[in-house]
Motif scaffolding. Structure first.
Motif, PDB file in Angstrom:
ATOM      1  N   ASP A  22       7.857  -2.342   5.447  1.00 35.00           N
ATOM      2  CA  ASP A  22       7.873  -1.285   6.467  1.00 35.00           C
ATOM      3  C   ASP A  22       7.736   0.115   5.886  1.00 35.00           C
ATOM      4  O   ASP A  22       7.502   1.077   6.611  1.00 35.00           O
ATOM      5  N   GLY A  23       7.873   0.260   4.561  1.00 36.98           N
ATOM      6  CA  GLY A  23       7.720   1.557   3.924  1.00 36.98           C
ATOM      7  C   GLY A  23       8.860   2.522   4.193  1.00 36.98           C
ATOM      8  O   GLY A  23       8.740   3.704   3.909  1.00 36.98           O
ATOM      9  N   GLN A  24       9.975   2.013   4.718  1.00 41.75           N
ATOM     10  CA  GLN A  24      11.135   2.858   5.015  1.00 41.75           C
ATOM     11  C   GLN A  24      12.354   2.316   4.299  1.00 41.75           C
ATOM     12  O   GLN A  24      12.477   1.110   4.085  1.00 41.75           O
ATOM     13  N   GLU A  25      13.249   3.201   3.960  1.00 40.68           N
ATOM     14  CA  GLU A  25      14.454   2.805   3.237  1.00 40.68           C
ATOM     15  C   GLU A  25      15.288   1.854   4.090  1.00 40.68           C
ATOM     16  O   GLU A  25      15.401   2.026   5.295  1.00 40.68           O
ATOM     17  N   GLY A  26      15.866   0.839   3.420  1.00 44.34           N
ATOM     18  CA  GLY A  26      16.663  -0.163   4.126  1.00 44.34           C
ATOM     19  C   GLY A  26      15.788  -1.291   4.630  1.00 44.34           C
ATOM     20  O   GLY A  26      14.632  -1.414   4.276  1.00 44.34           O
ATOM     21  N   GLY A  27      16.356  -2.142   5.453  1.00 46.10           N
ATOM     22  CA  GLY A  27      15.595  -3.240   6.031  1.00 46.10           C
ATOM     23  C   GLY A  27      16.071  -4.590   5.530  1.00 46.10           C
ATOM     24  O   GLY A  27      16.896  -4.685   4.622  1.00 46.10           O
ATOM     25  N   ALA A  42      12.955  -5.341   3.200  1.00 49.00           N
ATOM     26  CA  ALA A  42      14.079  -4.873   2.375  1.00 49.00           C
ATOM     27  C   ALA A  42      13.562  -4.117   1.157  1.00 49.00           C
ATOM     28  O   ALA A  42      12.461  -4.365   0.666  1.00 49.00           O
ATOM     29  N   ASP A  43      14.380  -3.183   0.679  1.00 50.91           N
ATOM     30  CA  ASP A  43      14.030  -2.408  -0.503  1.00 50.91           C
ATOM     31  C   ASP A  43      14.084  -3.290  -1.748  1.00 50.91           C
ATOM     32  O   ASP A  43      14.921  -4.181  -1.858  1.00 50.91           O
ATOM     33  N   GLY A  53       0.789  -1.228   0.000  1.00 51.41           N
ATOM     34  CA  GLY A  53       0.000   0.000   0.000  1.00 51.41           C
ATOM     35  C   GLY A  53       0.821   1.277   0.000  1.00 51.41           C
ATOM     36  O   GLY A  53       0.270   2.358   0.174  1.00 51.41           O
ATOM     37  N   HIS A  54       2.135   1.180  -0.211  1.00 49.67           N
ATOM     38  CA  HIS A  54       3.006   2.363  -0.246  1.00 49.67           C
ATOM     39  C   HIS A  54       3.240   2.782  -1.700  1.00 49.67           C
ATOM     40  O   HIS A  54       3.182   1.957  -2.610  1.00 49.67           O
TER      41      HIS A  54
END
Length: 158
Positions: free
Chosen positions: A136-141, A146-147, A114-115
């Motif tokens: 998670d919708g955030q860079e990295g991971g 993960a991106d 959903g991002h």
């Protein structure tokens, strides 16, 4: 006659008590078994669901790449960073030739979580990069967080 009806109703009550049914212990055993099965199978099913979303994101990014190539053939350039992926769905203001929309739905879809997808132009390794930041919708991971990108720099997945 009234005595006979009373005797029949007593017999029916007695029959109901002896009818087949489940006891509380039987119900608890079944619930415990279902709980054990779900405890063993549930995490595996959820991991397959996460992996399928990653695959869906990769397929969407490949679809965007094909649409961007069609845009390039028509317009002679890739969309700028400010135009973004929206240029595939709506004519950018500064283009004369545009044979879009280049997306089947006529709108830019979101990733499986959903991002919004991130479009970068120019990119480090090519004319553009399309990135999903994962669950998670955030860079990295790592893992499903993960991106995911089209330039081959996806984070490692354990």
């Amino acid at each position: 006659m009234a005595m006979r009806l009373l005797a029949i109703s007593r017999d029916r009550r007695r029959d109901r008590r002896t009818e087949a049914g489940f006891t509380l212990v039987e119900m608890l055993v079944v619930i415990a078994i279902i709980g054990l099965v779900m405890g063993l199978v549930g995490p595996r099913v959820l991991s397959y669901l996460g992996e399928s979303k990653v695959k869906a994101a990769k397929l969407q990014i490949e679809s965007f790449s094909s649409s961007l190539d069609l845009f390039f053939l028509d317009v002679g350039r890739y969309p700028t960073g400010s135009e973004g992926l929206a240029a595939l769905a709506q004519r950018p203001g500064n283009t004369e030739i545009w044979n879009g929309p280049y997306l089947k739905t006529g709108a830019v879809p979101t990733d499986p979580w959903g991002h919004l997808y991130v479009y970068r132009a120019p990119a480090e390794r090519g004319p553009y990069a399309i990135v999903s930041f994962g669950s998670d919708g955030q860079e990295g991971g790592t893992g499903t967080a993960a991106d995911i990108s089209n330039d081959g720099t996806d984070a490692k997945r354990p």
